[in-house]
Write a protein that holds these residues in place. Structure first.
Motif, PDB file in Angstrom:
ATOM      1  N   ASN A 114      -0.671   6.806  -2.123  1.00  0.00           N
ATOM      2  CA  ASN A 114      -1.893   6.026  -2.363  1.00  0.00           C
ATOM      3  C   ASN A 114      -3.009   6.427  -1.404  1.00  0.00           C
ATOM      4  OD1 ASN A 114      -0.930   4.411  -4.523  1.00  0.00           O
ATOM      5  ND2 ASN A 114       0.173   3.108  -3.071  1.00  0.00           N
ATOM      6  N   ASN A 132      -9.393  -1.975  -9.285  1.00  0.00           N
ATOM      7  CA  ASN A 132      -8.149  -1.217  -9.323  1.00  0.00           C
ATOM      8  C   ASN A 132      -6.929  -2.122  -9.367  1.00  0.00           C
ATOM      9  OD1 ASN A 132      -8.364   1.929  -8.915  1.00  0.00           O
ATOM     10  ND2 ASN A 132     -10.027   1.032  -7.733  1.00  0.00           N
ATOM     11  N   GLN A 182      -3.459  -1.031 -10.627  1.00  0.00           N
ATOM     12  CA  GLN A 182      -2.974  -0.147  -9.558  1.00  0.00           C
ATOM     13  C   GLN A 182      -3.004  -0.946  -8.253  1.00  0.00           C
ATOM     14  OE1 GLN A 182      -4.664   3.849  -9.490  1.00  0.00           O
ATOM     15  NE2 GLN A 182      -5.542   3.510 -11.524  1.00  0.00           N
ATOM     16  N   TYR A 209      -2.629   0.974  -4.916  1.00  0.00           N
ATOM     17  CA  TYR A 209      -3.849   1.681  -4.534  1.00  0.00           C
ATOM     18  C   TYR A 209      -4.904   0.697  -4.034  1.00  0.00           C
ATOM     19  CZ  TYR A 209      -7.678   5.048  -4.851  1.00  0.00           C
ATOM     20  OH  TYR A 209      -8.735   5.876  -4.558  1.00  0.00           O
ATOM     21  N   TYR A 212       4.062   2.035  -5.566  1.00  0.00           N
ATOM     22  CA  TYR A 212       3.431   2.008  -6.882  1.00  0.00           C
ATOM     23  C   TYR A 212       3.735   0.649  -7.491  1.00  0.00           C
ATOM     24  CZ  TYR A 212       2.917   7.101  -6.635  1.00  0.00           C
ATOM     25  OH  TYR A 212       2.584   8.369  -6.253  1.00  0.00           O
ATOM     26  N   SER A 263       0.815  -1.212   0.000  1.00  0.00           N
ATOM     27  CA  SER A 263       0.000   0.000   0.000  1.00  0.00           C
ATOM     28  C   SER A 263       0.855   1.272   0.000  1.00  0.00           C
ATOM     29  CB  SER A 263      -0.940   0.006   1.207  1.00  0.00           C
ATOM     30  OG  SER A 263      -0.207   0.142   2.419  1.00  0.00           O
ATOM     31  N   GLN A 295      -4.365   9.788  -2.472  1.00  0.00           N
ATOM     32  CA  GLN A 295      -5.251   9.605  -3.619  1.00  0.00           C
ATOM     33  C   GLN A 295      -6.599   9.041  -3.172  1.00  0.00           C
ATOM     34  OE1 GLN A 295      -3.662   6.972  -6.611  1.00  0.00           O
ATOM     35  NE2 GLN A 295      -5.596   6.899  -7.774  1.00  0.00           N
ATOM     36  N   LEU A 296      -6.552   8.134  -2.215  1.00  0.00           N
ATOM     37  CA  LEU A 296      -7.778   7.530  -1.712  1.00  0.00           C
ATOM     38  C   LEU A 296      -8.655   8.567  -1.016  1.00  0.00           C
ATOM     39  CD1 LEU A 296      -7.953   4.093  -0.001  1.00  0.00           C
ATOM     40  CD2 LEU A 296      -8.909   6.034   1.191  1.00  0.00           C
TER      41      LEU A 296
END
Length: 317
Positions: free
Chosen positions: A80, A278, A284, A287, A66, A63, A83-84
């Motif tokens: 991540n 995802n 991803q 993510y 990338y 987590s 972004q979440l």
């Protein structure tokens, strides 16, 4: 001259004084007990470590990276998670998960208790009815979801044909978000009521019949017996079912994915299906792992709070 008789002598052997075991013997006995305990727990500890703790640590590390699954991962730090936090689709899926949990857990527990109370009495073909109620739990989740697809299909589904028979319009099971979520909830209830019934039946059969007889002699009616005897003594069963049902509702995947694919427009998307898309469709994986870690933390917080504030988790009943 008078002589004084001497008191009789005690010819019994002296009682041996028990001496505590030597420290070396106590240490050896404690070592053998500890070794036996670890030998008994060893296989389970190995399985938990390999299939639970190691994947959990790997997911936590992933987590913070990338990763596409095809190239070497690179360090991302908290990117991540940032972004979440700013992802509106994630918050939509979190809301859907909460709605799904609230719509299924209380209803399936109430239905399971009602069916258990009914089947705990003497009735014709009781084993057959119990089997029919529990049967959806025996079938795999994918097969159950496929049955739900046949029932709720908007064009050829059985329910829409039944509605047409009574002259009612067809329900938009696949094109309306609300009805799509209703279809998933109904199939989940059909599948999970049997599990709740079995747990509550076990709890009911552990309650002594003399308690009901005494309450009936005192003039307590059926509702009073249910409220003051049955429900309190089913506390451990309720506690267990609440934890298990909430965990299941947060981890539901197969029913949603097979019936609706999360659609229409993320209306039935839950956190697990969003993480799956995802990780495996969008490549991803870092993510997706972050979504999984957040879900894990939410479930652990709920379980800890429920364990902390539940007063009847250890009540015998």
């Amino acid at each position: 001259m008078a002589t004084t008789a001497s008191p009789p002598r005690d010819l019994r052997p002296p009682t041996p004084v028990s001496t505590p075991p030597a420290p070396r013997k106590r240490s050896a006995a404690r070592f053998r007990e500890t070794l036996a305990a670890y030998c008994t727990l060893g296989p389970n500890l190995i399985l938990v470590t390999v299939f639970l703790l190691v994947p959990l640590v790997m997911a936590l590390v992933l987590s913070f990276q990338y990763s596409t699954g095809l190239t070497s991962p690179t360090w991302a730090g908290l990117a991540n998670y940032r972004q979440l936090a700013g992802d509106p689709v994630f918050w939509r899926t979190a809301l859907n998960t909460g709605v799904f949990c609230v719509a299924t857990v209380p209803v399936e527990m109430a239905l399971g208790l009602g069916v258990a109370l009914l089947f705990n009495k003497v009735m014709p073909a009781r084993p057959l009815w119990r089997t029919l109620v529990y049967l959806p739990m025996v079938i795999s989740g994918v097969a159950t979801a496929l049955i739900g697809t046949l029932m709720f299909d908007q064009n050829i589904g059985l329910l829409n044909k039944l509605l047409a028979t009574f002259g009612l319009p067809a329900a938009p099971w696949q094109t309306s978000g609300g009805t799509a979520m209703v279809s998933v909830v109904l199939i989940t209830l059909w599948m999970r009521v049997g599990f709740n019934m079995v747990i509550y039946l076990a709890g009911l059969q552990g309650i002594s019949p003399e308690m009901y007889e005494a309450a009936e002699v005192e003039g307590a009616g059926p509702w009073q017996r249910l409220r003051n005897i049955t429900v309190p003594l089913l506390g451990p069963s309720t506690f267990f079912l609440l934890i298990m049902n909430v965990i299941y509702s947060f981890q539901v995947f197969d029913t949603v994915y097979v019936m609706t694919l999360g659609g229409p427009g993320h209306a039935t998307d839950v956190m697990i299906t969003y993480a799956y898309r995802n990780g495996f469709e969008g490549r991803q994986q870092g993510y997706a792992a972050a979504i999984g870690i957040v879900l894990y933390v939410i479930v652990m917080i709920f379980t800890a709070l429920q364990w902390r504030f539940s007063r009847n988790r250890d009540t015998v009943g």
